[in-house]
Design an enzyme around this catalytic site. Structure first.
Site, PDB file in Angstrom:
ATOM      1  N   GLY A 258     -28.301 -50.072   8.948  1.00  0.00           N
ATOM      2  CA  GLY A 258     -28.209 -49.504   7.960  1.00  0.00           C
ATOM      3  C   GLY A 258     -28.670 -50.303   7.059  1.00  0.00           C
ATOM      4  O   GLY A 258     -28.572 -51.641   7.616  1.00  0.00           O
ATOM      5  N   CYS A 261     -29.945 -54.525   4.012  1.00  0.00           N
ATOM      6  CA  CYS A 261     -30.636 -55.540   4.367  1.00  0.00           C
ATOM      7  C   CYS A 261     -31.716 -55.162   5.476  1.00  0.00           C
ATOM      8  O   CYS A 261     -32.869 -55.472   5.649  1.00  0.00           O
ATOM      9  CB  CYS A 261     -29.881 -56.516   4.679  1.00  0.00           C
ATOM     10  SG  CYS A 261     -28.822 -57.366   3.709  1.00  0.00           S
TER      11      CYS A 261
HETATM   12  P1  NAD Z   1     -27.945 -55.931  -5.345  1.00  0.00           P
HETATM   13  O1  NAD Z   1     -28.982 -55.273  -5.383  1.00  0.00           O
HETATM   14  O2  NAD Z   1     -26.478 -55.705  -4.885  1.00  0.00           O
HETATM   15  O3  NAD Z   1     -27.457 -57.602  -6.651  1.00  0.00           O
HETATM   16  C1  NAD Z   1     -28.833 -57.382  -7.497  1.00  0.00           C
HETATM   17  C2  NAD Z   1     -28.518 -58.298  -9.012  1.00  0.00           C
HETATM   18  O4  NAD Z   1     -29.534 -58.687  -9.482  1.00  0.00           O
HETATM   19  C3  NAD Z   1     -28.224 -56.372  -9.231  1.00  0.00           C
HETATM   20  O5  NAD Z   1     -27.135 -56.419  -9.949  1.00  0.00           O
HETATM   21  C4  NAD Z   1     -29.885 -56.542 -10.758  1.00  0.00           C
HETATM   22  O6  NAD Z   1     -29.066 -56.000 -11.577  1.00  0.00           O
HETATM   23  C5  NAD Z   1     -29.967 -58.123 -10.766  1.00  0.00           C
HETATM   24  N1  NAD Z   1     -30.627 -58.307 -11.570  1.00  0.00           N
HETATM   25  C6  NAD Z   1     -32.239 -57.633 -11.175  1.00  0.00           C
HETATM   26  N2  NAD Z   1     -33.164 -58.272 -12.362  1.00  0.00           N
HETATM   27  C7  NAD Z   1     -32.378 -59.613 -12.261  1.00  0.00           C
HETATM   28  C8  NAD Z   1     -33.146 -60.289 -13.578  1.00  0.00           C
HETATM   29  N3  NAD Z   1     -34.278 -60.263 -13.631  1.00  0.00           N
HETATM   30  N4  NAD Z   1     -32.040 -61.388 -13.859  1.00  0.00           N
HETATM   31  C9  NAD Z   1     -30.556 -60.737 -13.215  1.00  0.00           C
HETATM   32  N5  NAD Z   1     -30.162 -60.688 -12.431  1.00  0.00           N
HETATM   33  C10 NAD Z   1     -31.051 -59.665 -12.605  1.00  0.00           C
HETATM   34  O7  NAD Z   1     -28.635 -57.024  -4.068  1.00  0.00           O
HETATM   35  P2  NAD Z   1     -27.127 -57.563  -3.059  1.00  0.00           P
HETATM   36  O8  NAD Z   1     -27.498 -57.145  -1.741  1.00  0.00           O
HETATM   37  O9  NAD Z   1     -26.678 -58.798  -3.940  1.00  0.00           O
HETATM   38  O10 NAD Z   1     -28.895 -58.508  -2.499  1.00  0.00           O
HETATM   39  C11 NAD Z   1     -29.765 -59.296  -3.391  1.00  0.00           C
HETATM   40  C12 NAD Z   1     -30.342 -60.334  -2.213  1.00  0.00           C
HETATM   41  O11 NAD Z   1     -29.816 -61.011  -1.653  1.00  0.00           O
HETATM   42  C13 NAD Z   1     -31.684 -59.643  -1.419  1.00  0.00           C
HETATM   43  O12 NAD Z   1     -32.907 -60.214  -1.645  1.00  0.00           O
HETATM   44  C14 NAD Z   1     -31.121 -59.119  -0.196  1.00  0.00           C
HETATM   45  O13 NAD Z   1     -32.240 -59.160   1.127  1.00  0.00           O
HETATM   46  C15 NAD Z   1     -30.431 -60.959  -0.078  1.00  0.00           C
HETATM   47  N6  NAD Z   1     -28.985 -60.244   0.909  1.00  0.00           N
HETATM   48  C16 NAD Z   1     -28.392 -59.200   0.831  1.00  0.00           C
HETATM   49  C17 NAD Z   1     -26.781 -59.239   1.902  1.00  0.00           C
HETATM   50  C18 NAD Z   1     -26.374 -57.906   1.297  1.00  0.00           C
HETATM   51  O14 NAD Z   1     -24.955 -58.150   2.531  1.00  0.00           O
HETATM   52  N7  NAD Z   1     -25.706 -56.975   0.638  1.00  0.00           N
HETATM   53  C19 NAD Z   1     -26.475 -60.321   2.574  1.00  0.00           C
HETATM   54  C20 NAD Z   1     -27.670 -60.977   2.522  1.00  0.00           C
HETATM   55  C21 NAD Z   1     -28.857 -61.627   1.619  1.00  0.00           C
END
Ligand code: NAD
Length: 435
Positions: A258, A261
């Site tokens: 789940g 990602c």
């Molecule tokens: P998240 O939802 O935890 O965080 C995203 C953040 O971006 C939120 O705090 C949101 O408020 C902010 N945001 C949205 N629009 C914005 C804007 N216009 N300006 C400023 N801030 C804004 O997401 P995440 O889990 O950190 O994932 C982010 C990216 O990284 C995704 O593409 C994800 O696939 C990738 N990723 C995630 C992981 C993981 O383990 N979570 C690992 C590798 C890659």
């Protein structure tokens, strides 16, 4: 270096805090003013080991700041990392609207000084090209900038340590200048850096996550064969994992993957492949097996526990995996919903995910610990392999459960031990008790 990281989520906040700990000057930007206010006080909005300490240290040394003002942050930075969410659209495609919003604001702030804009969010191949075109459209003519792709491979639950000790760093660039900046930035980590073109870097991320998801679905499929044949998937996985070409990681049978990602990246990869003219059938089956695995588990519960209408179920573990509070696409959500649909009452406990669970799981009773959760329940179900569940006093658990029955969706106990304890124990792909 002067860096802005846009998005204070699992990736952005960890990246920002780690870059600051390496001596850079970091501005973390988020649109969520509440998050920013918390962060300014040194409190992390997410649970991740070591993160709050890093943030507090860097606030003290003034290496990190938090703001909602992306324009000002961009003006004061040389490198801008985009780490906002890329959630799935209903058709499986990645929603790039958050990236677009950021790109437009950043574009307007590129005046005379060069900026390197780095996509850190996971995005479909060719997004870098699109970011470049969007920047060019909204920036003034001949504005000096480059775009780079630097996908992130950290895992929630060990994000800080993963960021600081990566297996590899992937950087897709188009210019020598961008390559040198990224090289200098990551030099302190002493990890191999693979420089590629931007599109290849984007595909490396999708291909890696899809490969890992496929490994999980593969062992889950094997677990079903093991049950049918009365073999033991743990022994099978141990035997397979000793082959260095296969490796032992990601061979734990369970109730499926789940999180934020794997499910979304799989569907985005299937979507973009299709758009590029290739039907990625293999990944469709990976998804299918993953969905099926949850249903098989619920069927097992129904078969062994009987009619669920008068039953109370103790659910231990809600987060999609241990050491995180992330509930996005957690298998617990689907499994609890299926149990409720069959009339069961749910009591649940998770060491860290309850505040986030409350926003997605309604009509259940939240408990303070494992024992109070089991008390008065008919049977228990383990859905997340938190370490503290491995150390439970199972004699006590047995006396608390009316049916003396335990379902383990993560294979955290030895069937032999449970037999000796007198607990009826049903796990995944092991001879303990089949479907
Ligand atoms: P998240 O939802 O935890 O965080 C995203 C953040 O971006 C939120 O705090 C949101 O408020 C902010 N945001 C949205 N629009 C914005 C804007 N216009 N300006 C400023 N801030 C804004 O997401 P995440 O889990 O950190 O994932 C982010 C990216 O990284 C995704 O593409 C994800 O696939 C990738 N990723 C995630 C992981 C993981 O383990 N979570 C690992 C590798 C890659």
């Amino acid at each position: 270096m002067k860096i802005t990281v846009v998005g204070c989520g699992y990736v952005g906040l960890v990246s920002g805090a780690c870059f600051a700990s390496l001596g850079n000057q970091v501005i973390c930007v988020d649109v969520d003013a509440k998050k920013v206010a918390m962060l300014k006080k040194g409190r992390s909005p997410i649970y991740e080991q070591g993160l709050e300490g890093l943030i507090q240290d860097s606030l003290r040394t003034k290496r990190i700041e938090f703001t909602t003002d992306l324009g000002s942050a961009t003006r004061r930075s040389d490198v801008i990392f985009i780490a906002v969410g890329t959630p799935p659209k209903p058709n499986g495609d990645a929603d790039l609207s958050y990236i677009e919003n950021v790109t437009r604001v950043v574009a307007k702030e590129i005046k005379n000084s060069y900026k390197l804009i780095v996509e850190k969010s996971t995005v479909p191949v060719q997004t870098g090209l699109w970011i470049k075109a969007t920047l060019a459209r909204h920036a003034r003519k001949n504005a000096p900038f480059d775009v780079a792709s630097n996908p992130e491979f950290l895992r929630e639950g060990s994000a800080v340590s993963d960021f600081l000790n990566p297996d590899r760093i992937i950087v897709g660039t188009e210019s020598k200048k961008a390559r040198e900046i990224m090289h200098d930035l990551y030099r302190p980590l002493k990890a191999p850096i693979l420089f590629t073109d931007i599109k290849s870097a984007e595909i490396i991320k999708h291909a890696s996550n899809s490969f890992l998801a496929a490994k999980i679905s593969f062992i889950n499929a094997i677990s079903n064969i093991c049950e049918a044949a009365k073999a033991d998937v743990e022994q099978v996985a141990a035997g397979m994992g000793l082959d260095h070409r296969i490796g032992k990681e990601f061979l734990s049978a369970g109730i499926g993957f789940g999180g934020s990602c794997f499910p979304k990246d799989l569907s985005a990869f299937i979507y973009i492949s299709n758009k590029l003219g290739y039907d990625f059938k293999l990944l469709k089956v990976v998804e299918e097996i993953n969905e099926e695995q949850k249903k098989i588990f619920v069927k097992k519960i129904r078969k062994a526990a009987g009619d669920l209408r008068s039953k109370t179920v103790a659910v231990l573990g809600l987060a999609f995996k241990p050491n995180t509070d992330d509930m996005r696409c957690a298998p617990s959500v689907d499994i609890i919903s299926a149990l409720k649909q069959q009339g069961a009452k749910i009591r649940c406990y998770d060491p860290h995910a309850i505040p986030k669970a409350k926003t997605v799981l309604k009509g259940v009773t939240y408990c303070q610990d494992s024992y109070s959760c089991c008390e008065g329940s008919d049977f228990a179900v383990i859905l997340t392999e938190w370490h503290e569940f491995k150390e439970l006093d199972l004699k006590r658990v047995k006396t608390l459960l009316k049916q003396r029955l335990l379902f383990d969706g993560r294979n955290i106990y030895e069937p032999e031990r449970m037999k000796k304890l007198g607990l009826r124990y049903i796990s995944i792909g092991r001879a303990s008790e089949g479907r």
